[in-house]
Design an enzyme around this catalytic site. Structure first.
Site, PDB file in Angstrom:
ATOM      1  CG  HIS A 173       6.069  11.180   1.473  1.00 51.49           C
ATOM      2  ND1 HIS A 173       6.438  10.959   0.192  1.00 51.49           N
ATOM      3  CD2 HIS A 173       4.787  11.563   1.431  1.00 51.49           C
ATOM      4  CE1 HIS A 173       5.413  11.209  -0.607  1.00 51.49           C
ATOM      5  NE2 HIS A 173       4.394  11.585   0.131  1.00 51.49           N
ATOM      6  CD  GLU A 231       3.491  13.176   4.043  1.00 55.47           C
ATOM      7  OE1 GLU A 231       3.159  13.558   2.907  1.00 55.47           O
ATOM      8  OE2 GLU A 231       4.646  13.220   4.478  1.00 55.47           O
TER       9      GLU A 231
END
Lengths: 341, 532
Positions: free
Chosen positions: A307, A10
């Site tokens: 994540h 990300e």
């Protein structure tokens, strides 16, 4: 020197914060480039700098490139020093993210530490202080680490002004954690924090939660905070199981109805309940580093987020630990930390 | 090491205000500046009038919460009425002058979103005049769908050279102005072009006097008028162009012509006269041949230039006139000062922007573009086109650029020459016949001018009475004239070329200089002695 690509996954501030924690506990310097590459405002933002500065303060580390807008940064840690620290974090950042960054290092220090953190305690895009208190720290305690968070004042975005007092007892070696089952449901309850916001808003949120999740009146609580801690509103739904507590949250916002806020939180809680996995998405993310420090351990969670996967990669660069993600038939995943031979 | 960011700004008594928790839902420019994710403000110098202490305390507390790194320093300014331009400017000016700027370590941003419009204007002026060495800062509220966000900020650097698009515009304007000064004549002489470039800048930036030096006809008056035109186009002058040659002002009437007189100032002063200086009020006064002005007039002129006030002849009350002065001279004023014929203080006053206009002979490459200009002007005035035949033009140009053409009257000579040829042109064509005739005419004209001794050479002073007695009057006459020619030329070669022009044309080559040197040495003289 460990080289990291800040645009991985990300590409947010999480890689940087994980790297800072890992550098402090391993003593290994790192260099991260392409920080937030491809974002509208690339490079370091204030909240990242706050974490960098806190890390440098706790271990006497040296930093190069710690400037706003900088797309590369080099961090050389020094020995972690226990002590009494206070960090003032503007509302752009979050107290809990700073705590998360320095906590692993302080656990490894030779003496107890205290932290006085001021700033936002209940911000979107950061774990609420209550989540750390109720969900994360009890698991850490099970691994042998004693950490207490006292929420002195709440601080919401944008006004900030919250305060946390944290006591960290050293823990030379974390014990492995095995968390495959959540166990029987003990209690499901919801609370709505309001500061400088009419209590009516909290009552409407809770009514909507009650209707959706079928909670008893006793499981609902309006917590009216002093006006000067506001304005702010956070809706927290906690579900306590035999082996752990999970929490989801949603934040009140101008122009968003109380029912809509409630619906957000309810959706998250229902997703967790229905998954059957022991550990929710955000908690899974938090558990990776303690597991890696313990050298082994495993837990069952929902499908890992981007994540979590990125976090696992970064950890493997610093520690001789690999994470294995084993998908289970019911959509759940077992995450297992394995020390490399 | 990046510099620390310091913001100057007024407390926004409207925009920054707001009570209770709702203030956080409102966009408050000063607070919003400290909430930007990519901007760290180290210090805010917050201007206030001392009347909004509650708001000030609230802002300090709120900024302290959202941005603990930011130091807020309240700066109380003595402003009673924030809409009073004089007061606000004076207060900011005092503050800026007393402020310890450290531009090496700090960057200064001047926030103009808060405060009255008068405050904005004053802050702009502070930055523009560099009293505050920084840039302007503007903030804007968030768009509707991003409420709770701190909005946007933008810096405005008043250093216009940093903006390509503006720089291009300036370059074009500069080119236009230079072209105006040169009347569109595409001159090629590098020295001249450089001088015009500088005059353009000075003309637009300064109101100080200018001094144009150069031989008669070099275009001093022409240039002065173009400077006036340029300033008029740029709205820097409202009055008229007044031109006077001081050589025509000698004697009794000079003072009256320049400074005017009151009724009955002297016999014949039947009515009041404004005088040239007053006619030039808010305009431009060109005093050509300023060296010819009498000492009394020089003293009055100096006062008029310095104080913009003077006393008309016979008057006992001063009158005012605000004019810009351009002086012209073909004399070296330093020599005139040394000889006591020109006031040193007036010279110092006009000798700030001094330009020496080269004569036409020194700008041979500019003859062709000037011919084109003069032909075009003639066509306009006469209402009929006149053009050179190609060969005729080349021949004329060759002559004009040669050493044979001293262009003693400079552009005045060239203008007259072109007018003559254009007038005599047959069917609008200037051909061989016109050029041949014109070249003869110019040669004759310059020969006459050269033949006229400017001042008779004083042979007695040069040779001494005993030596002079040994020389025939016949030879004395010749020697005196030869010395006159020498004194009119710049060096031995040029004087030789002029004196022996006829034999030079007859022969393939000749050492004119040597011939002249030998002639002079017969009288025990050399170049240095005769031209000293």
């Amino acid at each position: 020197m460990i080289e990291l690509d800040g645009s991985l996954g990300e590409g947010g501030g999480q890689i940087l914060r994980s790297a800072l924690s890992l550098a402090m506990v391993t003593g290994k310097p790192f260099r991260i480039s392409r920080i937030r590459a491809g974002r509208p405002r690339p490079g370091l933002l204030r909240q990242h700098l706050t974490a960098v500065q806190a890390a440098a303060a706790v271990c006497g580390g040296t930093v190069q490139g710690a400037e706003l807008g900088s797309v590369a940064l080099e961090f050389t840690p020094g020995p972690v020093r226990a002590g009494d620290y206070s960090f003032a974090v503007g509302s752009a950042g979050s107290c809990t993210l700073v705590l998360q960054t320095v906590l692993p290092a302080l656990l490894q220090a030779s003496a107890p530490s205290t932290l006085e953190l001021s700033g936002g305690t209940h911000n979107p895009f950061a774990p609420p202080a209550h989540f750390l208190q109720r969900s994360f720290l009890p698991l850490l305690a099970r691994m042998g680490a004693q950490v207490d968070i006292e929420i002195v004042r709440c601080g919401f975005y944008p006004a900030g002004g919250g305060a946390l007092r944290v006591r960290v007892s050293p823990c030379a070696a974390l014990a492995p954690l095995e968390l495959m089952q959540r166990g029987a449901l003990v209690r499901l309850h919801a609370e709505s924090l309001v500061a400088g916001v009419p209590a009516q808003v909290a009552r409407r949120e809770l009514a909507a939660v009650q209707a959706a999740l079928g909670l008893a009146d006793e499981a609902l609580a309006v917590r009216e905070l002093p006006q000067n801690q506001g304005p702010g509103n956070a809706l927290l739904i906690t579900c306590e199981h035999e082996h752990l507590s999970e929490m989801v949250s949603a934040f009140g916002e101008r122009g968003v109805s109380a029912e809509k806020v409630a619906a957000q939180a309810v959706r998250k809680m229902q997703a967790y309940m229905q998954s059957g996995a022991a550990v929710g998405e955000h908690l899974a993310d938090q558990l990776l580093l303690p597991l890696a420090l313990a050298g082994s351990g495993s837990f069952a969670t929902t499908a890992p987020s981007q994540h979590t996967l990125t976090n696992a990669e970064v950890i493997a660069r610093f520690l001789p630990v690999d994470f294995r993600f084993e998908a289970l038939p019911a959509g759940a995943t077992v995450v297992r930390a394995l020390t490399r031979p | 090491m990046t510099k620390r960011t310091v913001i100057f700004g007024f407390i926004g008594t409207q925009l920054d205000s707001g009570g209770g928790g709702r203030r956080w839902e409102k966009w408050r420019p000063t607070v919003a500046l400290t909430q930007q994710a990519d901007l760290l403000v180290h210090r805010i110098e917050l201007f206030h009038s001392g009347r909004h202490t509650h708001l000030l305390d609230q802002l300090r507390a709120d900024i302290g919460k959202v941005s603990p790194e930011t130091q807020v320093r309240p700066v109380e300014l003595a402003i009673e009425d924030p809409w009073d331009f004089g007061q606000v400017y004076a207060a900011l000016h005092d503050h800026a002058r007393g402020y310890a700027f450290r531009p090496e370590e700090e960057e200064y941003w001047v926030h103009i979103t808060t405060g009255t419009h008068v405050a904005q204007i004053c802050l702009f002026l502070m930055v523009e005049a560099r009293y505050i060495p920084g840039v302007l800062l503007q903030t804007a509220p968030p768009k509707k769908q991003q409420e709770n966000q701190p909005g946007t900020y933008a810096l405005i650097d008043l250093d216009l050279s940093r903006y390509d698009i503006i720089a291009r515009r300036f370059a074009r304007e500069h080119a236009d102005a230079v072209s105006l000064l040169k009347s569109g004549i595409a001159t090629r002489n590098a020295r001249f072009n450089k001088m015009i470039g500088e005059i353009e800048q000075v003309a637009l930036k300064s109101r100080a006097p200018m001094l144009l030096m150069g031989p008669t006809g070099a275009g001093k008056s022409f240039l002065a008028r173009r400077v006036f035109d340029l300033k008029k186009v740029r709205h820097q002058l409202a009055g008229n162009f007044v031109e006077v040659n001081c050589a025509t002002l000698r004697g009794e009437g000079a003072g009256s012509a320049l400074f005017g007189h009151v009724k009955g100032a002297f016999t014949g002063a039947a009515s009041e006269r404004a005088g040239l200086l007053r006619s030039a009020d808010k305009g431009l006064l060109f005093l050509d041949e300023i060296g010819e002005l009498g000492l009394d007039e020089q003293a009055m002129l100096l006062k008029a230039v310095e104080e913009k006030r003077f006393l008309p002849m016979g008057g006992d009350r001063e009158v005012g006139s605000d004019f810009q002065l351009i002086a012209g001279t073909n004399r070296d004023l330093r020599v005139e000062v040394a000889r006591g014929r020109f006031r040193e203080d007036l010279y110092a006053r006009v000798n700030l922007w001094t330009y020496e206009l080269p004569g036409l002979a020194q700008r041979a490459e500019d003859i062709a573009p000037n011919i084109d200009y003069l032909l075009a002007r003639h066509s306009e005035e006469a209402g009929a086109q006149a053009r050179f035949n190609t060969e005729a033009r080349e021949r004329y140009l060759r002559f004009a650029a040669s050493a044979e053409a001293p262009w003693r009257g400079n552009f005045r000579d060239l203008s007259a020459s072109i007018t003559r040829m254009a007038t005599l042109a047959e069917g609008g064509r200037i051909g061989d016949a016109q050029v041949t005739g014109e070249i003869e005419r110019l040669r004759a004209q310059w020969a006459i001018e050269a033949g006229e001794p400017r001042a008779p050479a004083d042979l007695e002073a040069l040779l001494g009475a005993p030596a002079l007695e040994q020389i025939d009057l016949f030879d004395q006459m010749q020697l005196a004239n030869v010395i006159s020619v020498c004194r009119a030329e710049r060096n031995l070669s040029q004087a030789g070329r002029r004196l022996f022009a006829a034999s030079r044309r007859a022969k393939e080559s000749a050492n004119d200089a040597d011939r002249l040197r030998k002639y002079l040495s017969r009288f025990g003289l050399d170049w240095k002695a005769v031209t000293a």
